[in-house]
Write a protein that holds these residues in place. Sequence first.
Motif, PDB file in Angstrom:
ATOM      1  N   ARG A 135       0.823  -1.211   0.000  1.00 19.92           N
ATOM      2  CA  ARG A 135       0.000   0.000   0.000  1.00 19.92           C
ATOM      3  C   ARG A 135       0.859   1.264   0.000  1.00 19.92           C
ATOM      4  O   ARG A 135       0.441   2.299  -0.521  1.00 19.92           O
ATOM      5  CB  ARG A 135      -0.950   0.002   1.195  1.00 19.92           C
ATOM      6  N   PHE A 136       2.050   1.192   0.543  1.00 17.86           N
ATOM      7  CA  PHE A 136       2.953   2.347   0.435  1.00 17.86           C
ATOM      8  C   PHE A 136       3.269   2.631  -1.029  1.00 17.86           C
ATOM      9  O   PHE A 136       3.365   3.789  -1.446  1.00 17.86           O
ATOM     10  CB  PHE A 136       4.239   2.093   1.219  1.00 17.86           C
ATOM     11  N   ALA A 137       3.434   1.574  -1.816  1.00 20.16           N
ATOM     12  CA  ALA A 137       3.697   1.761  -3.249  1.00 20.16           C
ATOM     13  C   ALA A 137       2.481   2.344  -3.951  1.00 20.16           C
ATOM     14  O   ALA A 137       2.619   3.131  -4.894  1.00 20.16           O
ATOM     15  CB  ALA A 137       4.094   0.433  -3.890  1.00 20.16           C
ATOM     16  N   ALA A 138       1.259   1.966  -3.511  1.00 20.61           N
ATOM     17  CA  ALA A 138       0.056   2.541  -4.107  1.00 20.61           C
ATOM     18  C   ALA A 138      -0.009   4.046  -3.846  1.00 20.61           C
ATOM     19  O   ALA A 138      -0.447   4.815  -4.713  1.00 20.61           O
ATOM     20  CB  ALA A 138      -1.190   1.849  -3.549  1.00 20.61           C
ATOM     21  N   ILE A 139       0.409   4.463  -2.666  1.00 23.59           N
ATOM     22  CA  ILE A 139       0.458   5.893  -2.367  1.00 23.59           C
ATOM     23  C   ILE A 139       1.448   6.586  -3.290  1.00 23.59           C
ATOM     24  O   ILE A 139       1.180   7.672  -3.828  1.00 23.59           O
ATOM     25  CB  ILE A 139       0.810   6.119  -0.891  1.00 23.59           C
ATOM     26  N   ASP A 140       2.597   5.959  -3.501  1.00 23.75           N
ATOM     27  CA  ASP A 140       3.578   6.527  -4.429  1.00 23.75           C
ATOM     28  C   ASP A 140       3.058   6.535  -5.859  1.00 23.75           C
ATOM     29  O   ASP A 140       3.439   7.401  -6.662  1.00 23.75           O
ATOM     30  CB  ASP A 140       4.889   5.746  -4.361  1.00 23.75           C
ATOM     31  N   ASP A 141       2.180   5.567  -6.211  1.00 27.21           N
ATOM     32  CA  ASP A 141       1.600   5.558  -7.561  1.00 27.21           C
ATOM     33  C   ASP A 141       0.868   6.861  -7.856  1.00 27.21           C
ATOM     34  O   ASP A 141       0.889   7.352  -8.996  1.00 27.21           O
ATOM     35  CB  ASP A 141       0.616   4.391  -7.716  1.00 27.21           C
ATOM     36  N   VAL A 142       0.189   7.397  -6.847  1.00 30.07           N
ATOM     37  CA  VAL A 142      -0.539   8.650  -7.050  1.00 30.07           C
ATOM     38  C   VAL A 142       0.432   9.752  -7.453  1.00 30.07           C
ATOM     39  O   VAL A 142       0.187  10.508  -8.409  1.00 30.07           O
ATOM     40  CB  VAL A 142      -1.317   9.035  -5.782  1.00 30.07           C
ATOM     41  N   ALA A 143       1.536   9.850  -6.741  1.00 27.72           N
ATOM     42  CA  ALA A 143       2.543  10.858  -7.082  1.00 27.72           C
ATOM     43  C   ALA A 143       3.124  10.599  -8.465  1.00 27.72           C
ATOM     44  O   ALA A 143       3.361  11.537  -9.240  1.00 27.72           O
ATOM     45  CB  ALA A 143       3.645  10.863  -6.026  1.00 27.72           C
ATOM     46  N   ASP A 144       3.350   9.336  -8.806  1.00 28.94           N
ATOM     47  CA  ASP A 144       3.918   9.013 -10.116  1.00 28.94           C
ATOM     48  C   ASP A 144       2.945   9.345 -11.243  1.00 28.94           C
ATOM     49  O   ASP A 144       3.366   9.759 -12.331  1.00 28.94           O
ATOM     50  CB  ASP A 144       4.298   7.539 -10.166  1.00 28.94           C
ATOM     51  N   CYS A 145       1.649   9.181 -10.997  1.00 31.89           N
ATOM     52  CA  CYS A 145       0.653   9.558 -12.005  1.00 31.89           C
ATOM     53  C   CYS A 145       0.639  11.071 -12.213  1.00 31.89           C
ATOM     54  O   CYS A 145       0.528  11.554 -13.347  1.00 31.89           O
ATOM     55  CB  CYS A 145      -0.726   9.064 -11.596  1.00 31.89           C
ATOM     56  N   ALA A 146       0.728  11.816 -11.120  1.00 36.36           N
ATOM     57  CA  ALA A 146       0.785  13.270 -11.244  1.00 36.36           C
ATOM     58  C   ALA A 146       2.029  13.696 -12.020  1.00 36.36           C
ATOM     59  O   ALA A 146       1.965  14.557 -12.912  1.00 36.36           O
ATOM     60  CB  ALA A 146       0.774  13.904  -9.854  1.00 36.36           C
ATOM     61  N   THR A 147       3.166  13.076 -11.712  1.00 36.38           N
ATOM     62  CA  THR A 147       4.409  13.393 -12.414  1.00 36.38           C
ATOM     63  C   THR A 147       4.296  13.071 -13.898  1.00 36.38           C
ATOM     64  O   THR A 147       4.775  13.818 -14.760  1.00 36.38           O
ATOM     65  CB  THR A 147       5.573  12.611 -11.783  1.00 36.38           C
ATOM     66  N   HIS A 148       3.630  11.951 -14.221  1.00 37.44           N
ATOM     67  CA  HIS A 148       3.468  11.564 -15.619  1.00 37.44           C
ATOM     68  C   HIS A 148       2.581  12.554 -16.372  1.00 37.44           C
ATOM     69  O   HIS A 148       2.869  12.903 -17.533  1.00 37.44           O
ATOM     70  CB  HIS A 148       2.869  10.164 -15.707  1.00 37.44           C
ATOM     71  N   TYR A 175      -9.372   7.809   1.214  1.00 38.62           N
ATOM     72  CA  TYR A 175      -8.200   7.467   2.023  1.00 38.62           C
ATOM     73  C   TYR A 175      -6.917   7.802   1.274  1.00 38.62           C
ATOM     74  O   TYR A 175      -5.994   8.432   1.814  1.00 38.62           O
ATOM     75  CB  TYR A 175      -8.205   5.979   2.376  1.00 38.62           C
ATOM     76  N   LEU A 176      -6.862   7.370   0.014  1.00 32.56           N
ATOM     77  CA  LEU A 176      -5.650   7.570  -0.775  1.00 32.56           C
ATOM     78  C   LEU A 176      -5.373   9.059  -0.997  1.00 32.56           C
ATOM     79  O   LEU A 176      -4.211   9.476  -1.089  1.00 32.56           O
ATOM     80  CB  LEU A 176      -5.797   6.843  -2.114  1.00 32.56           C
ATOM     81  N   THR A 177      -6.436   9.857  -1.067  1.00 38.74           N
ATOM     82  CA  THR A 177      -6.262  11.305  -1.158  1.00 38.74           C
ATOM     83  C   THR A 177      -5.536  11.834   0.075  1.00 38.74           C
ATOM     84  O   THR A 177      -4.534  12.568  -0.029  1.00 38.74           O
ATOM     85  CB  THR A 177      -7.630  11.986  -1.304  1.00 38.74           C
ATOM     86  N   MET A 178      -6.039  11.483   1.241  1.00 39.08           N
ATOM     87  CA  MET A 178      -5.400  11.952   2.479  1.00 39.08           C
ATOM     88  C   MET A 178      -3.982  11.418   2.601  1.00 39.08           C
ATOM     89  O   MET A 178      -3.063  12.143   3.022  1.00 39.08           O
ATOM     90  CB  MET A 178      -6.243  11.538   3.679  1.00 39.08           C
ATOM     91  N   ALA A 179      -3.793  10.144   2.237  1.00 40.79           N
ATOM     92  CA  ALA A 179      -2.452   9.565   2.314  1.00 40.79           C
ATOM     93  C   ALA A 179      -1.486  10.289   1.378  1.00 40.79           C
ATOM     94  O   ALA A 179      -0.328  10.556   1.728  1.00 40.79           O
ATOM     95  CB  ALA A 179      -2.516   8.079   1.979  1.00 40.79           C
ATOM     96  N   SER A 180      -1.948  10.628   0.184  1.00 44.71           N
ATOM     97  CA  SER A 180      -1.086  11.330  -0.770  1.00 44.71           C
ATOM     98  C   SER A 180      -0.701  12.708  -0.254  1.00 44.71           C
ATOM     99  O   SER A 180       0.435  13.170  -0.458  1.00 44.71           O
ATOM    100  CB  SER A 180      -1.805  11.465  -2.116  1.00 44.71           C
ATOM    101  N   LEU A 181      -1.635  13.369   0.424  1.00 44.90           N
ATOM    102  CA  LEU A 181      -1.353  14.712   0.938  1.00 44.90           C
ATOM    103  C   LEU A 181      -0.339  14.697   2.064  1.00 44.90           C
ATOM    104  O   LEU A 181       0.421  15.665   2.230  1.00 44.90           O
ATOM    105  CB  LEU A 181      -2.651  15.373   1.406  1.00 44.90           C
TER     106      LEU A 181
END
Length: 678
Positions: free
Chosen positions: A508-521, A543-549
């Motif tokens: 799930r830590f990698a899923a949180i990083d996926d959000v950042a990687d999608c934004a970067t892409h 949840y993933l929104t809050m985790a990404s923030l």
Amino acid sequence: MAADARNQLTDKPLSTAPVAEPLAEAAGPRDTPRPRVAHGCWYPSPDPRGEHVAFICDREGAPQLWTGPVGSNDVHLLDTGPDHVTEVSWSPSGEWIAYTVAPGGSGHTRVLCVRPDGSGRRVLAGAEQGSSAYLGCWAPDGSALAVTVAEPVSESAGPLTDGDRPAGWTERDGHATLLDGVRPGGASVGTPAPVRDRLTAYLVDPAGTTAPELLCDETEAATLRVCDISRDGRLALLRRGPRGRREAVVVRTADQTPTCALPVADGDPWIGRFSSDARTVWLRSNHEREFAALLALHLDGADERKELAVVIARDACDLELLTLVESDRRAALAWNDGGTSVLETLPLTDGRAEPPAPREVTLAHEVVTRVTPAGPDGMVVALSGSRRRPGVWSVPAAAPPARMPWSASDAASVPRGLPPVRPVPLRATARDGLLLGGWYHRAPGRAPGEPAPCILHLHGGPEEQERPVFDPLYQELLGRGLDVFAPDVRGSSGWGRSFVDADLGEGRFAAIDDVADCATHAVASGLADPRRLAVMGHSYGGYLTMASLVWHPHLFRTGITVCGMSDFATFFAGTEPWLAESAAHKYGHPERDGALLRALSPMSRVDELRVPLLAVHGKHDTNVPPGESEQIVSAARARGLVAELLLLRDEGHDFRRAGNRRLFRRAAAEWMQRWLLG
């Protein structure tokens, strides 16, 4: 059945069988009302002759039960009550229409039935305080309906005391759910066990002339649904188990004895059907496969597994819908091909010989959401697409599909104003090399090379998948000049079982990083402005929104969490017991994985929050209680940040009422406009 009856296999006490309770008639006027709002129609269920269809429609502003003929617009509202309708099933005899409602939008659903003319309305199951009921299949002759009743095992067990709770748990209304029945610190002897759900499946006579018949009884089960009953009534096909570990179980109805079981795929709960002679079970399963396919499970004379064969599969495509049509001579198969649907029918043989080539059905829109037989030779399908809200089509055996007259046209299904935007697929690569999916919605009028303010919208589940369908929220955002990128991070469905399981545990830590990687892409592709990025999502996406923030605090300028979990400890303490059982497999066990869940909880890192936050929640949400939003907003305000809470009345985990949906869309768009464009 007496309240103290006991299961023959487990010797555990059974719950009281449901008793049908008549209700006042609530049918609408016979005259066809003019739709009040742009609307959709979904979840169709035709009568046995295929001449009329029961369906869900929100033309009056909320999801209600309607019927209409196949060839005209003479629709009739069968239940004017305020409760949201979620599922519909017309009996094989044609005498009854069964449906599930969610009072107040909560997760405590009830099963009702009504005559096709609107008379005889009654509650079949779920009327008892604290219980829920779920729709199953009809007996082949239509004399009884299978229902599943969920109720707490012990109403006397109260919530854990402060001394019982693990560190970091927050006081909540409702029962704590510790899944192994052991208190924190190992206390078990002489300590009341936490409340769990018992799931009990019955065959219930809608007319109330015969007593309910027990089909199955389980404690600590995450789900239980009766998907089919053999023509001779000897066997029942059940779907049970938590997500990621679903299984199909064949049970003898005479003594509730399971004879065989096979893992099946997540997604649509209607996972299979018996052949006419009950010697074969047709299943939608990913057993020992990356993608779900049509499997034939052959039974021997003792109703046990004899042979298993793959009937048909498609490369890199999930079979997501299965039903039998044309008097059970063909299977209707809806395949998920990268988010869009392929619908075909296949002649059914014994499953051992090479099957004939399937026949593809031309679709007017991108996604099939439901397929049902209509009469001896036809089908009815529900479609969604990028240019419209859900609608219903008739598919005759020898003619092209035709939209039902009472199902809104493309233009009438969407609000007036900005024409719908067709999204384009956009696939990002995660930092560990995993290829992610998604769809990019570009605001109209923007130059091709101009970076735009962009909102990442994260779906729920986590096993849901972003599809190319019209979303009024996206339309509202696009109309204000905001792009929307809706990705499938790891854990999403549609990309194979390994992708779904890639977020388990520490993944799930990698899923949180996926959000950042999608934004970067999105930024690297020249689509998004790196200085004007935001993130939002619903349920797990919240949840993933809050985790990404809090894990990537300098990436986004703002966020909106909708019905999201802010702390896994309080989520497990307050959610429904059946959901806790299922969620533990996906997120982690609240005791054994307590350290991991604390590390993954946004509340544990709330000091890292840097940007304004809007939280939106349904007041009657029993899946993710509103306290999850309340505590993150309070924490943000305590740290001097701008944070607001929008609590929607008469709504649960999903927002159903037109007025509340409109309020939510406008509040979200104004928030994003304020912080990205202001």
